[in-house]
Design a protein around this motif. Structure first.
Motif, PDB file in Angstrom:
ATOM      1  N   ARG A 115      -5.787   4.663 -16.214  1.00 34.30           N
ATOM      2  CA  ARG A 115      -6.588   3.953 -15.213  1.00 34.30           C
ATOM      3  C   ARG A 115      -6.431   4.636 -13.863  1.00 34.30           C
ATOM      4  N   TYR A 116      -7.508   4.644 -13.079  1.00 35.81           N
ATOM      5  CA  TYR A 116      -7.482   5.236 -11.737  1.00 35.81           C
ATOM      6  C   TYR A 116      -7.995   4.196 -10.753  1.00 35.81           C
ATOM      7  N   GLU A 117      -7.073   3.707  -9.913  1.00 38.98           N
ATOM      8  CA  GLU A 117      -7.402   2.655  -8.954  1.00 38.98           C
ATOM      9  C   GLU A 117      -7.889   3.256  -7.634  1.00 38.98           C
ATOM     10  N   TRP A 118      -8.261   2.362  -6.746  1.00 38.57           N
ATOM     11  CA  TRP A 118      -8.646   2.747  -5.396  1.00 38.57           C
ATOM     12  C   TRP A 118      -7.523   3.589  -4.781  1.00 38.57           C
ATOM     13  N   VAL A 119      -7.873   4.702  -4.208  1.00 39.92           N
ATOM     14  CA  VAL A 119      -6.891   5.647  -3.683  1.00 39.92           C
ATOM     15  C   VAL A 119      -5.996   5.006  -2.628  1.00 39.92           C
ATOM     16  N   VAL A 120      -6.491   4.008  -1.906  1.00 43.80           N
ATOM     17  CA  VAL A 120      -5.707   3.372  -0.849  1.00 43.80           C
ATOM     18  C   VAL A 120      -4.505   2.620  -1.419  1.00 43.80           C
ATOM     19  N   ILE A 121      -4.615   2.146  -2.659  1.00 47.10           N
ATOM     20  CA  ILE A 121      -3.485   1.452  -3.289  1.00 47.10           C
ATOM     21  C   ILE A 121      -2.329   2.417  -3.494  1.00 47.10           C
ATOM     22  N   ARG A 122      -2.638   3.627  -3.926  1.00 49.59           N
ATOM     23  CA  ARG A 122      -1.586   4.608  -4.192  1.00 49.59           C
ATOM     24  C   ARG A 122      -1.161   5.352  -2.936  1.00 49.59           C
ATOM     25  N   HIS A 123      -2.053   5.394  -1.943  1.00 47.95           N
ATOM     26  CA  HIS A 123      -1.745   6.118  -0.699  1.00 47.95           C
ATOM     27  C   HIS A 123      -2.078   5.224   0.497  1.00 47.95           C
ATOM     28  N   PRO A 124      -1.234   4.218   0.760  1.00 48.23           N
ATOM     29  CA  PRO A 124      -1.530   3.255   1.824  1.00 48.23           C
ATOM     30  C   PRO A 124      -1.609   3.867   3.209  1.00 48.23           C
ATOM     31  N   GLU A 125      -1.096   5.085   3.358  1.00 47.15           N
ATOM     32  CA  GLU A 125      -1.197   5.728   4.671  1.00 47.15           C
ATOM     33  C   GLU A 125      -2.645   6.014   5.057  1.00 47.15           C
ATOM     34  N   LEU A 126      -3.563   5.929   4.078  1.00 44.67           N
ATOM     35  CA  LEU A 126      -4.979   6.170   4.371  1.00 44.67           C
ATOM     36  C   LEU A 126      -5.628   5.000   5.091  1.00 44.67           C
ATOM     37  N   ALA A 127      -4.928   3.878   5.186  1.00 46.67           N
ATOM     38  CA  ALA A 127      -5.534   2.691   5.793  1.00 46.67           C
ATOM     39  C   ALA A 127      -4.482   1.837   6.461  1.00 46.67           C
ATOM     40  N   SER A 128      -4.957   0.987   7.354  1.00 42.80           N
ATOM     41  CA  SER A 128      -4.123  -0.057   7.934  1.00 42.80           C
ATOM     42  C   SER A 128      -4.912  -1.343   7.848  1.00 42.80           C
TER      43      SER A 128
END
Length: 569
Positions: A443-456
């Protein structure tokens, strides 16, 4: 007050190193951020008297209902009985759901005192209908109370907390059951390997997760749970989720290490898995220190109280809509996927069950409902839309002529594509994901879940985004539809985030000549208007590899909806 006054209920012979008071004797701090750090680092952890004083200060500061029972109320209620030895033969109220008072290094008489306190609580809080964590919290606070009356007052203030947006203990079955659903969602998102292990070994995943609060408040040894209590009284309910997720991670490490890898996993009765987790947590002191447990708990990123609250409210709403507001036997997820009635030309019942373990927990009580299949409805994009509109969420399954199987969980109604007019505009939420089943399951989730530094978690004004068609890149950022917030899937909704890239929220799009899942520097899935030709590649939104051959022919395409199991009966 003398130090021994705070430990009159404690069996000090069982306390080990905690029986020796050391470290600082006072806390001089008014900054909340600094106070949080002190709690997490165990500033008062080695001084029983100081910990008791800090607890008293923290609990006294809890905003409460105007009329909250205090120590004097307890003394009036008990009267002459205060001079009599309490009895453990007094049954606990039904709302504790059979959970006993944990011993937690207390004297035998102290356990009986906890029984008496909890029964007085029941009389003063008639609105409590389900509170399985109350025995553990009462037992813990007895450690740091001068007498039963003070413990009663402290527990009452925790129960009577009325600070907006803050919860300390679940007091209804609806609240507790939705917390179990929320934990299932969080485990799925933030603890995927451990969640995958539970799915592979337990027949009913959510029956296992129904114990999540007891893992923390009940099963943890005193040396560990008291450190959790330090932080819980400062930061609130979300701490319990963090610690339970950390415990699940440690359990998975323990199981994988003991088997020398994943090995062959056989599904067992859920009760055996629950007992195995309980035994591991009760003996966790041999492998994990309290500091290590808290360190793991607070290393989880993108885990805010706001997101938890949104998810909890949505799960409560889902339960209310299904009429589940009082205790009843929970439907087993497997029952919604009955192998005798489930029929797909693309996946087996076992494969669909595995996919079901990935979806948000509020849909776990739903049955899969076949909405569209090219074998019956033909290869027409118009018919695809006509059969799928009005359904939210949906599950897209594709089998290629080469035998590969892939698909996507799509959180929003395909009708939302019309909001962009003739433009191919992206919509959906971060609950969307793409996956492949064959040749291997991933499974491939939303990238922000795996890389929270992409969002606040800061809401910004939406920006318009035009989707890419085959071979083209998106030009602008996401266009958010003007849909009431209550109708949008709330968890990880892009509108809650300040995204650093224009291409990280391109979930799903469609128009008259194609449907697209995932965007930004490519598409995870692109299907043409004849539902015949497709392409797959890496996209920024899901950061996925190609789900099958980059250019493929569709052998069969199915779309499944989520039918309420009660409506289906």
């Amino acid at each position: 007050m003398a130090e021994e006054d705070y430990g009159s209920f404690v069996d000090w012979t069982q306390m080990g190193d905690l029986a020796k008071s050391s470290g600082p004797s006072n806390v001089d701090c008014k900054d909340l951020k600094e106070f949080k750090q002190m709690a997490r680092q165990g500033y008062w952890a080695k001084n029983h008297k100081l910990r008791a004083q800090v607890y008293q200060q923290l609990i006294k500061a809890i905003p409460c209902r105007t009329v909250t029972p205090d120590a004097e109320v307890y003394r009036d209620l008990i009267g002459d009985a205060a001079n009599k030895k309490p009895s453990t033969h007094i049954p606990l109220p039904e709302f504790v759901d059979g959970n006993p008072v944990p011993r937690y290094c207390l004297k035998t008489d102290a356990v009986a005192s906890a029984h008496r306190i909890i029964n007085c609580i029941a009389g003063q809080f008639p609105d409590i209908s389900h509170c399985p964590s109350l025995p553990a919290v009462t037992s813990l606070l007895l450690h740091f109370s001068a007498d039963e009356a003070q413990c009663f007052e402290h527990v009452s203030r925790i129960l009577a907390c009325n600070e907006p947006g803050k919860r300390l203990l679940d007091q209804t079955f609806l609240g507790y059951e939705s917390s179990c659903m929320t934990f299932g969602d969080l485990a799925n998102k933030y603890c995927a390997p451990a969640h995958k292990l539970i799915v592979a070994t337990a027949k009913d995943v959510m029956e296992v997760y129904a114990d999540w609060q007891r893992w923390v408040l009940g099963d943890l040894p005193f040396s560990h749970v008291v450190r959790v209590l330090d932080v819980y009284l400062v930061e609130g309910y979300k701490v319990l989720y963090r610690v339970a997720i950390a415990l699940l991670k440690f359990y998975r490490k323990h199981k994988v290490g003991g088997q020398g890898g994943q090995g062959n996993q056989q599904q067992l009765d859920s009760g055996k898995i629950r007992a195995d987790i309980q035994a591991f947590i009760k003996g966790i002191a041999s492998t994990v220190t309290p500091d290590k447990l808290l360190e793991k708990s607070f290393s989880i990123r993108l885990f805010s109280r706001k997101e938890i609250t949104l998810l909890q409210l949505t799960n409560e709403k889902s339960l209310q809509q299904k009429g589940i507001t009082v205790k009843q036997k929970r439907r087993n997820v497997q029952l919604a996927l009955n192998p005798e009635t489930f029929s797909s030309e693309i996946v087996s019942a076992k494969e669909m069950h595995d996919i079901w373990s990935w979806i948000p927990e509020r849909f776990a009580l739903c049955q899969p409902e076949l909405l569209f299949t090219t074998s019956n409805h033909g290869c027409s994009l118009n018919r695809f839309y006509s059969h799928c509109e009005g359904h939210e969420p949906t599950l897209l399954l594709i089998r290629t002529t080469a035998g590969d199987v892939c698909g996507a969980f799509l959180s929003s109604d395909w009708e939302e594509r019309k909001r962009g007019g003739n433009k191919l505009s992206f919509f959906g939420t971060g609950e969307c994901f793409v996956f492949r089943l064959k040749p291997e399951m991933e499974r491939y989730e939303w990238v922000v879940i795996r890389h929270p530094e992409l969002a606040s978690t800061i809401k910004t004004e939406g920006q318009e985004d035009t989707a890419s068609s085959e071979g083209q890149k998106a030009e602008n950022s996401l266009q958010q539809p003007d849909k009431p917030a209550g109708e949008l899937s709330p968890f990880l909704s892009a509108r809650h985030f300040n995204l650093n890239s224009k291409n990280t929220s391109m979930f799903m799009a469609g128009n008259f000549d194609s449907i697209i899942v995932g965007g930004g520097d490519g598409n995870a899935l692109y299907i043409d208007s004849e539902l015949n030709h497709g392409r797959t590649g890496r996209c920024t939104t899901f950061d996925n590899p190609p789900l099958c051959s980059e250019s493929f022919q569709v052998s069969l395409l199915e779309v499944w909806g989520f039918q309420d199991a009660m409506d289906a009966q």
